[in-house]
Design a protein around this motif. Structure first.
Motif, PDB file in Angstrom:
ATOM      1  N   ASP A 120      54.516 -51.362  22.803  1.00 26.69           N
ATOM      2  CA  ASP A 120      54.810 -50.171  23.592  1.00 26.69           C
ATOM      3  C   ASP A 120      55.341 -49.053  22.701  1.00 26.69           C
ATOM      4  O   ASP A 120      54.983 -47.890  22.857  1.00 26.69           O
ATOM      5  CB  ASP A 120      55.826 -50.485  24.699  1.00 26.69           C
ATOM      6  CG  ASP A 120      55.273 -51.450  25.745  1.00 26.69           C
ATOM      7  OD1 ASP A 120      54.037 -51.653  25.790  1.00 26.69           O
ATOM      8  OD2 ASP A 120      56.073 -52.006  26.511  1.00 26.69           O
ATOM      9  N   ARG A 121      56.211 -49.407  21.749  1.00 25.31           N
ATOM     10  CA  ARG A 121      56.759 -48.420  20.817  1.00 25.31           C
ATOM     11  C   ARG A 121      55.636 -47.801  19.974  1.00 25.31           C
ATOM     12  O   ARG A 121      55.616 -46.596  19.736  1.00 25.31           O
ATOM     13  CB  ARG A 121      57.827 -49.056  19.917  1.00 25.31           C
ATOM     14  CG  ARG A 121      58.525 -48.064  19.011  1.00 25.31           C
ATOM     15  CD  ARG A 121      59.692 -48.644  18.215  1.00 25.31           C
ATOM     16  NE  ARG A 121      59.414 -49.915  17.593  1.00 25.31           N
ATOM     17  CZ  ARG A 121      59.881 -51.104  18.029  1.00 25.31           C
ATOM     18  NH1 ARG A 121      60.676 -51.177  19.060  1.00 25.31           N
ATOM     19  NH2 ARG A 121      59.562 -52.211  17.398  1.00 25.31           N
ATOM     20  N   ASP A 122      54.674 -48.624  19.542  1.00 25.27           N
ATOM     21  CA  ASP A 122      53.550 -48.100  18.767  1.00 25.27           C
ATOM     22  C   ASP A 122      52.797 -47.029  19.554  1.00 25.27           C
ATOM     23  O   ASP A 122      52.454 -45.979  19.012  1.00 25.27           O
ATOM     24  CB  ASP A 122      52.585 -49.219  18.373  1.00 25.27           C
ATOM     25  CG  ASP A 122      53.120 -50.113  17.267  1.00 25.27           C
ATOM     26  OD1 ASP A 122      54.044 -49.685  16.544  1.00 25.27           O
ATOM     27  OD2 ASP A 122      52.607 -51.244  17.126  1.00 25.27           O
ATOM     28  N   VAL A 123      52.540 -47.275  20.820  1.00 24.06           N
ATOM     29  CA  VAL A 123      51.826 -46.301  21.653  1.00 24.06           C
ATOM     30  C   VAL A 123      52.642 -45.018  21.785  1.00 24.06           C
ATOM     31  O   VAL A 123      52.124 -43.915  21.591  1.00 24.06           O
ATOM     32  CB  VAL A 123      51.489 -46.889  23.047  1.00 24.06           C
ATOM     33  CG1 VAL A 123      50.969 -45.818  23.990  1.00 24.06           C
ATOM     34  CG2 VAL A 123      50.462 -48.013  22.912  1.00 24.06           C
ATOM     35  N   VAL A 124      53.927 -45.149  22.087  1.00 26.92           N
ATOM     36  CA  VAL A 124      54.795 -43.976  22.240  1.00 26.92           C
ATOM     37  C   VAL A 124      54.816 -43.153  20.956  1.00 26.92           C
ATOM     38  O   VAL A 124      54.660 -41.928  20.987  1.00 26.92           O
ATOM     39  CB  VAL A 124      56.242 -44.388  22.625  1.00 26.92           C
ATOM     40  CG1 VAL A 124      57.201 -43.212  22.502  1.00 26.92           C
ATOM     41  CG2 VAL A 124      56.274 -44.947  24.036  1.00 26.92           C
ATOM     42  N   LEU A 125      54.982 -43.808  19.828  1.00 33.57           N
ATOM     43  CA  LEU A 125      55.088 -43.083  18.558  1.00 33.57           C
ATOM     44  C   LEU A 125      53.760 -42.462  18.139  1.00 33.57           C
ATOM     45  O   LEU A 125      53.743 -41.367  17.574  1.00 33.57           O
ATOM     46  CB  LEU A 125      55.639 -44.009  17.468  1.00 33.57           C
ATOM     47  CG  LEU A 125      57.080 -44.465  17.703  1.00 33.57           C
ATOM     48  CD1 LEU A 125      57.509 -45.473  16.642  1.00 33.57           C
ATOM     49  CD2 LEU A 125      58.039 -43.299  17.772  1.00 33.57           C
ATOM     50  N   LEU A 126      52.644 -43.138  18.421  1.00 35.98           N
ATOM     51  CA  LEU A 126      51.344 -42.537  18.106  1.00 35.98           C
ATOM     52  C   LEU A 126      51.109 -41.279  18.938  1.00 35.98           C
ATOM     53  O   LEU A 126      50.560 -40.294  18.445  1.00 35.98           O
ATOM     54  CB  LEU A 126      50.209 -43.544  18.311  1.00 35.98           C
ATOM     55  CG  LEU A 126      50.097 -44.632  17.243  1.00 35.98           C
ATOM     56  CD1 LEU A 126      49.128 -45.721  17.684  1.00 35.98           C
ATOM     57  CD2 LEU A 126      49.684 -44.040  15.908  1.00 35.98           C
ATOM     58  N   VAL A 127      51.544 -41.297  20.187  1.00 32.31           N
ATOM     59  CA  VAL A 127      51.389 -40.118  21.053  1.00 32.31           C
ATOM     60  C   VAL A 127      52.412 -39.042  20.678  1.00 32.31           C
ATOM     61  O   VAL A 127      52.061 -37.888  20.468  1.00 32.31           O
ATOM     62  CB  VAL A 127      51.526 -40.511  22.550  1.00 32.31           C
ATOM     63  CG1 VAL A 127      51.612 -39.280  23.432  1.00 32.31           C
ATOM     64  CG2 VAL A 127      50.349 -41.383  22.977  1.00 32.31           C
ATOM     65  N   ALA A 128      53.679 -39.436  20.583  1.00 33.54           N
ATOM     66  CA  ALA A 128      54.754 -38.455  20.378  1.00 33.54           C
ATOM     67  C   ALA A 128      54.816 -37.916  18.951  1.00 33.54           C
ATOM     68  O   ALA A 128      54.984 -36.720  18.752  1.00 33.54           O
ATOM     69  CB  ALA A 128      56.102 -39.070  20.756  1.00 33.54           C
ATOM     70  N   LEU A 129      54.699 -38.772  17.964  1.00 31.56           N
ATOM     71  CA  LEU A 129      54.819 -38.327  16.579  1.00 31.56           C
ATOM     72  C   LEU A 129      53.472 -38.035  15.930  1.00 31.56           C
ATOM     73  O   LEU A 129      53.370 -37.148  15.102  1.00 31.56           O
ATOM     74  CB  LEU A 129      55.568 -39.370  15.733  1.00 31.56           C
ATOM     75  CG  LEU A 129      56.985 -39.703  16.155  1.00 31.56           C
ATOM     76  CD1 LEU A 129      57.605 -40.718  15.200  1.00 31.56           C
ATOM     77  CD2 LEU A 129      57.850 -38.463  16.258  1.00 31.56           C
ATOM     78  N   GLY A 130      52.466 -38.825  16.305  1.00 32.32           N
ATOM     79  CA  GLY A 130      51.143 -38.642  15.707  1.00 32.32           C
ATOM     80  C   GLY A 130      50.298 -37.611  16.423  1.00 32.32           C
ATOM     81  O   GLY A 130      49.328 -37.107  15.864  1.00 32.32           O
ATOM     82  N   GLY A 131      50.643 -37.329  17.673  1.00 36.70           N
ATOM     83  CA  GLY A 131      49.882 -36.358  18.439  1.00 36.70           C
ATOM     84  C   GLY A 131      48.499 -36.854  18.827  1.00 36.70           C
ATOM     85  O   GLY A 131      47.602 -36.054  19.101  1.00 36.70           O
ATOM     86  N   LEU A 132      48.323 -38.169  18.873  1.00 33.56           N
ATOM     87  CA  LEU A 132      47.026 -38.721  19.232  1.00 33.56           C
ATOM     88  C   LEU A 132      46.821 -38.677  20.742  1.00 33.56           C
ATOM     89  O   LEU A 132      47.776 -38.806  21.515  1.00 33.56           O
ATOM     90  CB  LEU A 132      46.902 -40.173  18.750  1.00 33.56           C
ATOM     91  CG  LEU A 132      46.380 -40.377  17.331  1.00 33.56           C
ATOM     92  CD1 LEU A 132      47.352 -39.853  16.304  1.00 33.56           C
ATOM     93  CD2 LEU A 132      46.076 -41.836  17.082  1.00 33.56           C
ATOM     94  N   SER A 133      45.583 -38.520  21.135  1.00 30.85           N
ATOM     95  CA  SER A 133      45.221 -38.592  22.547  1.00 30.85           C
ATOM     96  C   SER A 133      45.202 -40.064  22.962  1.00 30.85           C
ATOM     97  O   SER A 133      45.214 -40.963  22.112  1.00 30.85           O
ATOM     98  CB  SER A 133      43.842 -37.981  22.775  1.00 30.85           C
ATOM     99  OG  SER A 133      42.851 -38.803  22.174  1.00 30.85           O
ATOM    100  N   HIS A 134      45.127 -40.312  24.257  1.00 28.15           N
ATOM    101  CA  HIS A 134      45.045 -41.688  24.743  1.00 28.15           C
ATOM    102  C   HIS A 134      43.821 -42.385  24.142  1.00 28.15           C
ATOM    103  O   HIS A 134      43.899 -43.550  23.745  1.00 28.15           O
ATOM    104  CB  HIS A 134      44.980 -41.718  26.271  1.00 28.15           C
ATOM    105  CG  HIS A 134      46.279 -41.435  26.953  1.00 28.15           C
ATOM    106  ND1 HIS A 134      47.107 -40.402  26.598  1.00 28.15           N
ATOM    107  CD2 HIS A 134      46.892 -42.055  27.981  1.00 28.15           C
ATOM    108  CE1 HIS A 134      48.172 -40.393  27.378  1.00 28.15           C
ATOM    109  NE2 HIS A 134      48.071 -41.389  28.227  1.00 28.15           N
TER     110      HIS A 134
END
Length: 175
Positions: A120-134
């Motif tokens: 779950d943390r990986d998903v949050v950080l990829l979205v929040a810090l990486g700016g990746l789309s779903h």
């Protein structure tokens, strides 16, 4: 199959700064330096199959796998940030007020992030810090799009609950 040198240079030139920036926001700078370099060693050695789509999510998949190796130190770091944010050093009045205000949000957020399951943390950080789309997160982690949405939703609920009154966005979420 290795990436041809000209394509490898392009891949590096186009994506290194973004990959490094993501890692630097997630991990200590020296670890980010090492892991960013390792991402491209792996990427250039293994090659990217163009039929898989854009290389960006593929690179973030490598990043996520490498970051997972540092999971324990990452959790320790979030916990340390949470503890450090609670400390107030004597100093200039404005600095102290800034630290108190930042600690109000940093400490609970760092603790809440540390408490999340790694996936779950990986998903949050990829979205929040990486700016990746779903869709990019799904490709990076090699999981279905719906799984990204459900993990992100679950993590958001847990973060909201953990942050409680310290949530700087509480008004936006409630109303």
């Amino acid at each position: 199959m290795a990436v041809p040198p000209d394509r490898g240079a392009d891949l590096f030139d186009l994506h290194f700064a973004e990959i490094h920036r993501y890692l630097a926001r997630r991990l200590p700078e020296d670890v980010a330096d090492d892991l960013a370099a390792e991402v491209f060693v792996i990427a250039l050695g293994g090659g990217h199959d163009p039929s898989l789509g854009e290389p960006r999510p593929w690179l973030y998949g490598i990043v996520t796998n490498l970051a997972a190796r540092h999971r324990r130190s990452e959790v320790r770091r979030w916990r340390a940030i949470g503890r450090a944010a609670g400390r107030q050093d004597a100093g200039h009045e404005e600095d102290v007020l800034d630290r108190v205000d930042a600690a109000r949000f940093t400490r609970p957020l760092a603790s809440a992030l540390a408490a999340l399951k790694q996936r779950d943390r990986d998903v949050v950080l990829l979205v929040a810090l990486g700016g990746l789309s779903h869709a990019e997160v799904a490709a990076a982690l090699d999981i279905p799009y719906g799984t990204v949405a459900s993990r992100l939703n679950r993590a958001r609920r847990q973060l909201r609950k953990a942050l409680g009154a310290a949530n700087p966005f509480k008004e936006d979420l409630d109303g």
